[in-house]
Design a protein around this motif. Structure first.
Motif: not given
Length: 144
Positions: A61-65, A42-49
């Motif tokens: 909102w959804k997950e972005a990985v 995993i290089t990045s993970y966040e919850t984004v609008y």
């Protein structure tokens, strides 16, 4: 007149929904069976609008990985968690379905013919069928 229009909308919605669900079923029961499995990071993970550019009502909102993996000494990057139907959530905390961390090792499923096609989840989610058709059934009984 209005009742006929609603019936047409219901039929068209059912056809479109059946097609989308059919693609998901084919992917999980046939396509991914031919894919390879490899460890990635995993290089990045966040919850984004998210807000749709074509439908102003589609937002939430959804997950972005983002993840990396190597196949035959070539590094690839992916960002697909699942091919199941995704739901946008009204609250940020609800959208956190996974708890990925940067640097975490994870299993990745990729198309050996085209490693640019990859996904983290290799299981079919039954809710991808139940939820949409449940909504259609409720819509049908409310309208008629």
């Amino acid at each position: 007149m209005l009742e006929n229009a609603l019936k047409i909308i219901l039929v068209i919605s059912t056809i479109i929904l059946s097609y989308k669900i059919g693609k998901i079923v084919v992917f999980y029961f046939f396509t991914i069976k031919k894919w390879s499995e490899i460890e990635g990071t995993i290089t990045s993970y966040e919850t984004v609008y998210f807000r749709s550019k074509t439908d102003s009502d589609t937002e939430g909102w959804k997950e972005a990985v983002t993840y990396n993996f190597k196949v035959n000494m070539i590094e690839y990057q992916g960002n697909c968690i699942t091919k199941n139907l995704n739901i946008l959530f009204p609250f940020k905390e609800q959208a956190k379905q996974n708890n990925f961390k940067k640097g975490q090792k994870i299993q990745i499923y990729y198309n050996p013919k085209d490693p640019n096609q990859s996904v983290l989840e290799n299981k079919f989610d039954l809710m991808s069928i139940i939820l949409p058709f449940g909504v259609l059934i409720i819509f049908y009984f409310v309208i008629f």
